[in-house]
Design a protein around this motif. Structure first.
Motif, short mmCIF file in Angstrom:
data_model
loop_
_atom_site.label_atom_id
_atom_site.label_comp_id
_atom_site.label_asym_id
_atom_site.label_seq_id
_atom_site.Cartn_x
_atom_site.Cartn_y
_atom_site.Cartn_z
N THR A 167 0.81 -1.21 0.00
CA THR A 167 0.00 0.00 0.00
C THR A 167 0.85 1.26 0.00
OG1 THR A 167 -0.17 -0.13 2.40
CG2 THR A 167 -1.98 -1.10 1.13
N PHE A 168 2.15 1.13 0.30
CA PHE A 168 3.08 2.27 0.25
C PHE A 168 4.25 1.90 -0.64
CE2 PHE A 168 1.16 2.99 4.47
CZ PHE A 168 0.75 4.30 4.30
N ARG A 169 4.76 2.89 -1.30
CA ARG A 169 5.97 2.66 -2.08
C ARG A 169 7.15 2.52 -1.11
NH1 ARG A 169 6.29 6.48 -7.22
NH2 ARG A 169 8.46 6.04 -6.74
N GLU A 170 8.13 1.71 -1.48
CA GLU A 170 9.28 1.49 -0.62
C GLU A 170 10.06 2.77 -0.36
OE1 GLU A 170 11.85 -1.86 -1.23
OE2 GLU A 170 10.21 -2.99 -2.16
N ASP A 171 10.03 3.69 -1.28
CA ASP A 171 10.82 4.92 -1.13
C ASP A 171 10.03 6.05 -0.47
OD1 ASP A 171 9.11 5.42 -3.22
OD2 ASP A 171 10.60 6.49 -4.41
N LEU A 172 8.84 5.76 0.07
CA LEU A 172 8.01 6.80 0.66
C LEU A 172 8.74 7.56 1.77
CD1 LEU A 172 5.31 8.28 0.90
CD2 LEU A 172 4.58 6.52 2.51
N PHE A 173 9.40 6.85 2.68
CA PHE A 173 10.11 7.51 3.78
C PHE A 173 11.10 8.53 3.22
CE2 PHE A 173 13.95 7.73 6.39
CZ PHE A 173 13.42 8.29 7.54
N TYR A 174 11.84 8.13 2.19
CA TYR A 174 12.86 9.02 1.65
C TYR A 174 12.23 10.18 0.89
CZ TYR A 174 15.80 5.32 3.22
OH TYR A 174 16.41 4.40 4.02
N ARG A 175 11.07 9.99 0.35
CA ARG A 175 10.35 11.09 -0.31
C ARG A 175 9.85 12.11 0.72
NH1 ARG A 175 7.89 10.44 -5.46
NH2 ARG A 175 8.84 8.71 -6.56
N LEU A 176 9.42 11.62 1.88
CA LEU A 176 8.90 12.50 2.91
C LEU A 176 9.99 13.10 3.79
CD1 LEU A 176 5.83 10.39 4.09
CD2 LEU A 176 5.84 12.36 2.56
N ASN A 177 11.13 12.46 3.85
CA ASN A 177 12.19 12.87 4.75
C ASN A 177 13.22 13.77 4.06
OD1 ASN A 177 13.29 12.85 7.33
ND2 ASN A 177 14.75 11.26 6.79
N VAL A 178 12.76 14.63 3.17
CA VAL A 178 13.66 15.52 2.45
C VAL A 178 14.32 16.50 3.41
CG1 VAL A 178 13.78 17.35 0.72
CG2 VAL A 178 12.39 15.33 0.31
N PHE A 179 13.51 17.08 4.29
CA PHE A 179 14.03 18.06 5.24
C PHE A 179 13.45 17.76 6.60
CE2 PHE A 179 14.52 22.13 7.33
CZ PHE A 179 15.78 22.50 6.92
N PRO A 180 14.14 16.93 7.39
CA PRO A 180 13.60 16.56 8.70
C PRO A 180 13.58 17.77 9.64
CG PRO A 180 15.80 15.69 8.43
CD PRO A 180 15.42 16.31 7.12
N ILE A 181 12.51 17.87 10.40
CA ILE A 181 12.36 18.94 11.37
C ILE A 181 12.27 18.31 12.75
CG2 ILE A 181 10.90 20.83 12.17
CD1 ILE A 181 9.93 21.12 9.26
N GLU A 182 13.20 18.67 13.61
CA GLU A 182 13.18 18.14 14.97
C GLU A 182 12.57 19.17 15.90
OE1 GLU A 182 16.32 16.90 18.40
OE2 GLU A 182 16.79 16.28 16.35
N VAL A 183 11.53 18.77 16.62
CA VAL A 183 10.88 19.66 17.57
C VAL A 183 11.21 19.15 18.96
CG1 VAL A 183 8.69 20.60 18.36
CG2 VAL A 183 9.03 20.12 15.93
N PRO A 184 11.93 19.95 19.76
CA PRO A 184 12.29 19.50 21.11
C PRO A 184 11.04 19.38 21.99
CG PRO A 184 13.12 21.73 20.69
CD PRO A 184 12.45 21.26 19.44
#
Length: 171
Positions: free
Chosen positions: A5-22
């Motif tokens: 149901t998801f493409r294998e590369d979905l994480f890498y497509r969504l993780n272009v610019f990770p934002i860390e919120v403390p």
């Protein structure tokens, strides 16, 4: 992904610019703004007019560690709005868990030191209870649920004097 149901590369497509919120406990300066936002939101939904937040309540919120992060803050405010019968916002302090929260380690070294201290404490407590005996059914290794060789290795590495826990037999 396994179900197709998801493409294998979905994480890498969504993780272009990770934002860390403390976590909220590291952003105490944001608490007054968040409190006001949640009060406005939930008061409007409840048809209530909240005009004032006491300094004591804000101080309480800023001193609290928020182990449940922003969801806990939101829930406490929503609950307070529901029971609030005046224009002054206040919180029942008992709704905030007052169990002491350990300070998060500031570095890997600090974490290792804290873990070593806890390990020393546990080993010494077991040695004390077993009167310095390391192995056998009534030994510290059995009490800790680890192999004798593992305990011996830890005693050496942590520089624990196991002999100081031995009780001499007065004859």
């Amino acid at each position: 992904m396994a179900a197709g149901t998801f493409r294998e590369d979905l994480f890498y497509r969504l993780n272009v610019f990770p934002i860390e919120v403390p976590p909220l406990r590291q952003r105490r300066e944001d608490i007054p703004m968040l409190v006001q936002y949640f009060i406005d939101r939930y008061a409007r939904e409840a048809g209530k007019n909240i005009a004032r937040v006491s300094k004591e309540t804000l101080d309480l919120f800023q001193s609290y560690p928020w182990p449940g992060n922003i969801r806990e803050l939101r829930n406490v405010i929503e609950r307070s709005i529901i029971v609030c019968e005046t224009e002054n916002f206040s919180v029942d302090e008992s709704w905030l868990s007052r169990q002491p929260q350990p300070a998060p380690p500031t570095s890997q070294l600090e974490l290792r030191q804290r873990l070593a201290a806890q390990e020393i404490e546990a080993i010494e407590a077991a040695l004390r209870e077993c009167r310095g005996r390391v192995y056998g059914p009534s030994g510290a290794a059995a009490r800790l649920g680890i192999a004798r060789s593992t305990l011996e290795s830890k005693v050496r590495a942590l520089k624990i004097d196991k002999n100081r826990f031995k009780v001499s037999n007065p004859s």
